[in-house]
Write an enzyme that holds these catalytic residues in place. Structure first.
Site, mmCIF file in Angstrom:
data_model
loop_
_atom_site.group_PDB
_atom_site.id
_atom_site.type_symbol
_atom_site.label_atom_id
_atom_site.label_comp_id
_atom_site.label_asym_id
_atom_site.label_seq_id
_atom_site.Cartn_x
_atom_site.Cartn_y
_atom_site.Cartn_z
ATOM 1 N N HIS A 155 -4.367 -0.415 -11.991
ATOM 2 C CA HIS A 155 -4.056 -0.092 -10.608
ATOM 3 C C HIS A 155 -3.220 -1.218 -10.031
ATOM 4 O O HIS A 155 -2.840 -2.154 -10.725
ATOM 5 C CB HIS A 155 -5.316 0.172 -9.776
ATOM 6 C CG HIS A 155 -6.322 -0.938 -9.808
ATOM 7 N ND1 HIS A 155 -6.165 -2.089 -9.097
ATOM 8 C CD2 HIS A 155 -7.493 -1.056 -10.481
ATOM 9 C CE1 HIS A 155 -7.208 -2.879 -9.300
ATOM 10 N NE2 HIS A 155 -8.016 -2.286 -10.135
ATOM 11 N N SER A 176 -3.528 -3.791 -8.191
ATOM 12 C CA SER A 176 -3.931 -5.178 -7.970
ATOM 13 C C SER A 176 -4.255 -5.915 -9.257
ATOM 14 O O SER A 176 -4.421 -7.121 -9.247
ATOM 15 C CB SER A 176 -5.151 -5.236 -7.047
ATOM 16 O OG SER A 176 -6.263 -4.616 -7.667
ATOM 17 N N CYS A 177 -4.380 -5.188 -10.370
ATOM 18 C CA CYS A 177 -4.783 -5.842 -11.610
ATOM 19 C C CYS A 177 -4.333 -5.029 -12.797
ATOM 20 O O CYS A 177 -4.214 -3.817 -12.710
ATOM 21 C CB CYS A 177 -6.306 -5.995 -11.650
ATOM 22 S SG CYS A 177 -6.926 -6.733 -13.165
ATOM 23 N N GLY A 178 -4.089 -5.688 -13.909
ATOM 24 C CA GLY A 178 -3.714 -4.964 -15.098
ATOM 25 C C GLY A 178 -4.676 -5.191 -16.235
ATOM 26 O O GLY A 178 -5.037 -4.285 -16.970
#
Length: 290
Positions: A121, A123-125
């Protein structure tokens, strides 16, 4: 919502201030899902694989896909991609949001045995990977160049330059940026996205597609904080100096130190923190450690 190439979209907002309420049209950062589908040939047989779904800001999707595939080691060079296009036989709301990438025959990575989930998503991978063991950086340590150092004044000047070029953030306040500079602070490329990791993927992919080297006396500025994955992507691309307005995590610092990267955080117009690789900062010892 049908796929769009815009970073921003208008929306109705009601603002409450003391005893008054007013409604107006405001600009918001656009966010839509992008799915990447791979086509690849292995031992004479063509295969298809849904690789990634990421929430991103529409625009520069080809750069995003190229940068992601490169940072994950799926491709080694831009020519490993034979074709990229948006899928046409999709639902109306998916148009412009499903990207087909056809790879050169016999890719180096075992894509058939790839068991990691790449759902991410904005905000983060790295949290999308299904196993702790997948959180590793196989890239080699960065090469050392004792004759190359960056002036602290150049670094501090970047804090004001970014806002001049970060158009999407200027209008929405909701977009991250990744920017490539030369050692004298001249901007060479900028990419924006609602996700930090997407912005960096877009920058790496854009540089690869435009044949702009990122590993030869260059530095990258990030508008947010620095996680492990941001360092991992930068190391894989060969970026020797990573600068950010925000803070790095402990794992990001450990990885940067292990791979001999210079990592800088809390960049301001009058200072910054160096976490690793201080030898690339000109007159560091003379100015700071005397």
């Amino acid at each position: 919502m049908m796929g769009s190439s815009s970073l921003v979209v208008h929306g109705l907002v009601v603002k409450y201030e003391k005893e008054n309420a007013t409604s107006f049209q405001d600009l918001m950062a656009m966010e839509e899902p992008l799915q990447i589908r791979l086509e690849f040939e292995k031992s004479g047989i063509w295969h298809k694989k849904d690789l990634l779904v990421t929430m991103r800001s529409p625009g520069d999707d080809f750069d995003l896909a190229t940068g992601f595939l490169y940072s994950e080691g799926i491709i080694r060079k831009e020519k490993d991609i034979l074709l990229m296009r948006y899928c046409r036989q999709v639902k109306e709301e998916e148009k412009g949001n499903v990207l087909l990438v056809r790879l050169a025959p016999n890719p180096k990575m075992d894509l058939l045995g790839l068991d990691r989930s790449f759902y991410t998503h904005s905000s983060c991978g790295v949290c999308g990977k299904t196993a702790i063991g997948a959180v590793k950086c196989k890239a080699a340590s960065l090469s050392e160049d004792p004759e190359w150092q960056v002036d602290p004044e150049t670094l501090m000047s970047l804090s004001g330059k970014l806002h001049e070029h970060q158009t999407g953030f200027k209008y929405t306040g909701g977009l991250h940026a990744a920017v490539l500079y030369d050692a004298r602070g001249k901007m060479e490329l900028i990419r924006e996205d609602v996700g930090r990791h997407n912005a960096l993927d877009k920058l790496i992919g854009g540089a690869l597609r435009e044949n702009i080297p990122v590993d030869q006396r260059k530095l990258v500025l990030l508008s947010g904080r620095v996680s492990f994955e941001m360092v991992q992507k930068s190391v894989t691309a060969g970026i020797p100096l990573l600068v950010a307005f925000g803070a790095p995590t402990s794992l990001a610092v450990d990885l940067a130190r292990d791979k001999k990267m210079t990592l800088i955080g809390f960049l301001k117009k009058d200072g910054f923190n160096v976490y690793t690789g201080q030898e690339r900062i000109k007159q560091w010892v003379k100015k700071s450690l005397k």
